[in-house]
Design a protein around this motif. Sequence first.
Motif, PDB file in Angstrom:
ATOM      1  N   ILE A  89      -4.065   8.862   1.456  1.00  0.00           N
ATOM      2  CA  ILE A  89      -5.471   8.449   1.404  1.00  0.00           C
ATOM      3  C   ILE A  89      -6.382   9.660   1.503  1.00  0.00           C
ATOM      4  CG2 ILE A  89      -7.281   7.168   2.615  1.00  0.00           C
ATOM      5  CD1 ILE A  89      -5.237   5.053   3.278  1.00  0.00           C
ATOM      6  N   LEU A  90      -6.062  10.583   2.403  1.00  0.00           N
ATOM      7  CA  LEU A  90      -6.859  11.808   2.498  1.00  0.00           C
ATOM      8  C   LEU A  90      -6.784  12.594   1.190  1.00  0.00           C
ATOM      9  CD1 LEU A  90      -6.074  13.171   6.087  1.00  0.00           C
ATOM     10  CD2 LEU A  90      -7.910  11.641   5.361  1.00  0.00           C
ATOM     11  N   PHE A 109     -16.581  10.380   9.314  1.00  0.00           N
ATOM     12  CA  PHE A 109     -16.049  10.847   8.039  1.00  0.00           C
ATOM     13  C   PHE A 109     -14.886   9.975   7.587  1.00  0.00           C
ATOM     14  CE2 PHE A 109     -12.827  13.641   6.010  1.00  0.00           C
ATOM     15  CZ  PHE A 109     -13.512  13.968   4.847  1.00  0.00           C
ATOM     16  N   LEU A 110     -13.948   9.709   8.474  1.00  0.00           N
ATOM     17  CA  LEU A 110     -12.795   8.894   8.131  1.00  0.00           C
ATOM     18  C   LEU A 110     -13.194   7.474   7.776  1.00  0.00           C
ATOM     19  CD1 LEU A 110     -10.227  10.070  10.845  1.00  0.00           C
ATOM     20  CD2 LEU A 110     -10.198  10.609   8.396  1.00  0.00           C
ATOM     21  N   ARG A 111     -14.117   6.921   8.538  1.00  0.00           N
ATOM     22  CA  ARG A 111     -14.551   5.550   8.257  1.00  0.00           C
ATOM     23  C   ARG A 111     -15.185   5.429   6.879  1.00  0.00           C
ATOM     24  NH1 ARG A 111     -17.297   5.783  13.706  1.00  0.00           N
ATOM     25  NH2 ARG A 111     -15.759   5.086  15.213  1.00  0.00           N
ATOM     26  N   CYS A 112     -15.871   6.492   6.457  1.00  0.00           N
ATOM     27  CA  CYS A 112     -16.574   6.447   5.172  1.00  0.00           C
ATOM     28  C   CYS A 112     -15.648   6.679   3.982  1.00  0.00           C
ATOM     29  CB  CYS A 112     -17.715   7.464   5.155  1.00  0.00           C
ATOM     30  SG  CYS A 112     -19.100   7.033   6.232  1.00  0.00           S
ATOM     31  N   ILE A 113     -14.530   7.390   4.183  1.00  0.00           N
ATOM     32  CA  ILE A 113     -13.630   7.637   3.056  1.00  0.00           C
ATOM     33  C   ILE A 113     -12.447   6.684   3.048  1.00  0.00           C
ATOM     34  CG2 ILE A 113     -14.260  10.080   3.042  1.00  0.00           C
ATOM     35  CD1 ILE A 113     -11.462  10.688   4.158  1.00  0.00           C
ATOM     36  N   TYR A 114     -12.223   5.993   4.158  1.00  0.00           N
ATOM     37  CA  TYR A 114     -11.054   5.135   4.266  1.00  0.00           C
ATOM     38  C   TYR A 114     -11.348   3.740   3.733  1.00  0.00           C
ATOM     39  CZ  TYR A 114      -6.525   6.151   6.389  1.00  0.00           C
ATOM     40  OH  TYR A 114      -5.229   6.518   6.598  1.00  0.00           O
ATOM     41  N   PRO A 115     -10.406   3.104   3.043  1.00  0.00           N
ATOM     42  CA  PRO A 115     -10.621   1.733   2.581  1.00  0.00           C
ATOM     43  C   PRO A 115     -10.563   0.747   3.747  1.00  0.00           C
ATOM     44  CG  PRO A 115      -8.374   2.428   2.096  1.00  0.00           C
ATOM     45  CD  PRO A 115      -9.097   3.647   2.627  1.00  0.00           C
ATOM     46  N   ASN A 116     -11.285  -0.352   3.579  1.00  0.00           N
ATOM     47  CA  ASN A 116     -11.215  -1.475   4.525  1.00  0.00           C
ATOM     48  C   ASN A 116     -11.675  -1.157   5.938  1.00  0.00           C
ATOM     49  OD1 ASN A 116     -10.109  -3.060   2.471  1.00  0.00           O
ATOM     50  ND2 ASN A 116      -8.039  -2.410   2.965  1.00  0.00           N
TER      51      ASN A 116
END
Length: 230
Positions: free
Chosen positions: A66-67, A103-110
Motif C-alpha cells: 500500500i505504501l 499521513f497514513l490515514r489519508c493515503i490508506y484505503p478504508n
Amino acid sequence: MEAGENVRIVNESDGAVVENIVTDEDSETVAQGEDKSPTFGFTEPSWRTDLCLVVEGTKLYVAKNILSLASPVFDAMFQSDFKEKSSDELELPGKKLRDVLEFLRCIYPNTYTQINRDNARVILPLLEEYQVLQLKPRCEVVILETVSEETSTNDLLQLLKEACLYDLKALRARCIFLISSRPCDALDENYCKSFPSASALNEIFLNPLCVVLRRGYVTEQVNEVTQCGT
C-alpha cells in the motif's frame, strides 16, 4: 476571492472522520472525528501488515504494497538494495506521531479520512517528502478556502513560504495578490519574520498595486521627516 484572479477553486465537501486508534496515553496525538470507524487500524499487526513504522517510540503496522502504491519513494525503497527491502521495521526519526498518523490515514484505503482544513498543512511536508503528488492539489484547494482578506499578513507570508516550498501555484498567486495590497509598513515588519522566497518577494513589490502603495508610503515618510525638520 477577487474577480479576475487566475485561481480556480473546486468546492468539495469535507469530513474528517477518524477513530482514536492509539492507546489512551497517546490519545492526544489522534484527531477526533465523526462516528464512522475506520476498517483499518495501525496499532496491531495482522496478516495484512508486513512492516512496522516506529515513530516517537510508537509502532505503527502497515503494508509495504500500500505504501508502494501511494509513494514512489517507498516503492523505490522496498525494491532497491536498501536495507528497508528486507527489513520488517522502519524507524522514522524526526517525524511526529500525529503527522505520520494523518499521513497514513489519508493515503490508506478504508480509513474514511479526507484531506481537510485541519490536516492539509500537517501532511503536506510528508506528501512532498514521499512524493505522494496526487494528493497535493486537494491540499491546495482546502488551504485556499481558508485564505481571505481577513487573513493576517504574517499568516499570508507563512502560507506563501509553504506555497513556494511545495509548488502550490494557485496558493502562491493568491497570497502574492493579497500581500501586495497590504500597507507597506506592515509588510516590511512581517516579512522579516517569515522570509518568503526572493522570486515571490519580487512579484509582490513589482505588483502595480504594491508599487502605488509603496510610493505613497515613501511619500508619507518623506513628509514626516520634512515636518520634523521645520
